[in-house]
Design an enzyme around this catalytic site. Structure first.
Site, mmCIF file in Angstrom:
data_model
loop_
_atom_site.group_PDB
_atom_site.id
_atom_site.type_symbol
_atom_site.label_atom_id
_atom_site.label_comp_id
_atom_site.label_asym_id
_atom_site.label_seq_id
_atom_site.Cartn_x
_atom_site.Cartn_y
_atom_site.Cartn_z
ATOM 1 C CE1 TYR A 140 -1.221 -6.904 -4.254
ATOM 2 C CE2 TYR A 140 0.892 -8.022 -4.762
ATOM 3 C CZ TYR A 140 -0.035 -6.869 -4.826
ATOM 4 O OH TYR A 140 0.728 -5.455 -4.903
ATOM 5 C CE LYS A 190 -0.508 -1.823 11.023
ATOM 6 N NZ LYS A 190 -0.385 -0.298 11.509
ATOM 7 C CG ASP A 222 1.895 1.457 10.663
ATOM 8 O OD1 ASP A 222 3.405 0.454 11.327
ATOM 9 O OD2 ASP A 222 1.064 2.250 11.059
ATOM 10 C CG ASP A 246 3.696 -4.190 -5.605
ATOM 11 O OD1 ASP A 246 4.083 -3.841 -6.268
ATOM 12 O OD2 ASP A 246 2.259 -4.143 -6.313
ATOM 13 C CG ASP A 250 6.584 1.004 -6.924
ATOM 14 O OD1 ASP A 250 7.858 0.165 -6.957
ATOM 15 O OD2 ASP A 250 5.672 0.875 -7.555
#
Length: 361
Positions: A140, A190, A222, A246, A250
């Site tokens: 970001y 990752k 994942d 992020d 959620d």
């Protein structure tokens, strides 16, 4: 007097922030704590009024406040604006200007809401996890970034960049949080394909040596996403970089039944923080008294705990929310499909929580 900056923002933001403010004022008054509020604009509301998603004057007010209570930013009416003039840029900027590097998103299933999740009750009962997300680095904010035309083709680029100091400070936040919980940290990464994640694993392992009382595991992002819906109770504290946090926060939120129940805190040095519900601006229900204010109210509880050092007031607010839910009151988003329970509106739910505070006396 503690100075609180209110940034209601867009969509349902003003509605839920109003209820959170009233609960916060009532809870603090019961304990003899005085608050002073200043209300300003951010996001689309600021764009419409000032041509920018966040003015320098509001940044200065935020820097002079002990905490910021924010509603939500964004909506379809601003989706076609240039990237640097979209409502979300105001939120990114205020986090950066205040040095808010640690985002805390708890996901807890209230016993009365175990049936509201799309997962089976036996899977979600007892969920109590905390996502600790790094907030000021990664994709970001990394450079270089942007769009260009290369050999006649449109190209876009973002850079995931972290240094060891950024990783170390958020890792310490996660381990300190775990010490007050069940003493387990799961680092999400990752590292099988990303050099940035490989550095995260190295630094997290180094910091873990200072916390021999906390169990550390590493989990690929994942497989973590899969485990959050298969066995969410296995997790205590999830430590993530910006993008992974992020997304996963959620997902964790939805296992609890509704985004309308999930608060968050973005923290920097010295106790300053920004507190906001996770649910977003929900423009389709804005102004209809349909929004669930409980995530904003629970964000106000986090404000008390982390920026005001008032854990007892935070406990009062959470206790009142629990009592309201156990009494069977529900906003529309908390009613499982097939049930005919009459929902309460945003204002009514806020009033019920305030009444719950009074009953605690």
């Amino acid at each position: 007097m503690d100075r609180i900056l209110l940034l209601p923002g867009d969509g349902i933001g003003p509605e839920v922030t109003q209820e959170a403010r009233q609960v916060l004022e009532a809870a603090c008054a019961r304990r003899g704590r005085k608050l002073g509020f200043t209300e300003e604009q951010i996001g689309g509301a600021s764009l419409d009024a000032h041509g920018t998603p966040l003015t320098d004057a509001v940044v200065k007010l935020a820097q002079q406040s002990q905490a910021v209570l924010l509603g939500a930013v964004g909506g379809p009416r601003w989706d076609t604006a240039p990237v640097d003039r979209r409502p979300e840029r105001g939120l990114l900027r205020i986090r950066k200007e205040l040095g808010l590097f640690a985002n805390l998103r708890p996901a807890t299933v209230f016993p009365a809401l175990a049936g509201a999740s799309t997962l089976r009750p036996e899977v979600v009962q007892g969920i109590d996890l905390l996502v600790v997300r790094e907030l000021t680095g990664g994709l970001y904010f990394g450079e270089p970034r942007g769009r260009s035309l290369v050999d006649g083709r449109r190209e876009a680029r973002n850079s995931m960049v972290y240094d060891e100091l950024e990783i170390a400070r958020i890792t310490r936040v996660a381990f300190e949080a775990a010490r007050g919980r069940r003493r387990r940290v799961t680092h999400v990464h990752k590292a099988n394909v990303l050099e940035v994640s490989q550095l995260w694993v190295e630094v997290v392992n180094e910091i873990a040596r200072d916390y021999p009382d906390v169990e550390l595991t590493h989990q690929l992002v994942d497989s973590c996403a899969m485990l959050l819906v298969r066995d969410p109770r296995r997790f205590d504290v999830l430590l993530t970089e910006n993008l992974f946090g992020d997304i996963l926060s959620d997902e964790a939120a939805m296992t609890t039944g509704s985004l309308g129940m999930l608060p968050s805190a973005s923290l920097g040095e010295g106790g300053r923080g920004l507190y906001e519900p996770v649910h977003g601006s929900a423009p389709d229900i804005a102004g209809k008294d349909l929004a669930n204010p409980l995530a904003a109210i629970l964000s106000a509880a986090m404000l008390c705990e982390h920026s005001l050092g008032a854990k007892e007031i935070a406990g009062d607010i959470r206790g009142a929310v629990t009592a309201v839910l156990e009494a069977g009151h529900r906003t529309a988003d908390l009613i499982p499909p097939g049930q005919t329970l009459a929902p309460v509106g945003c204002r009514r739910m806020g009033a019920l929580v305030r009444a719950g505070l009074d009953r605690q006396s």
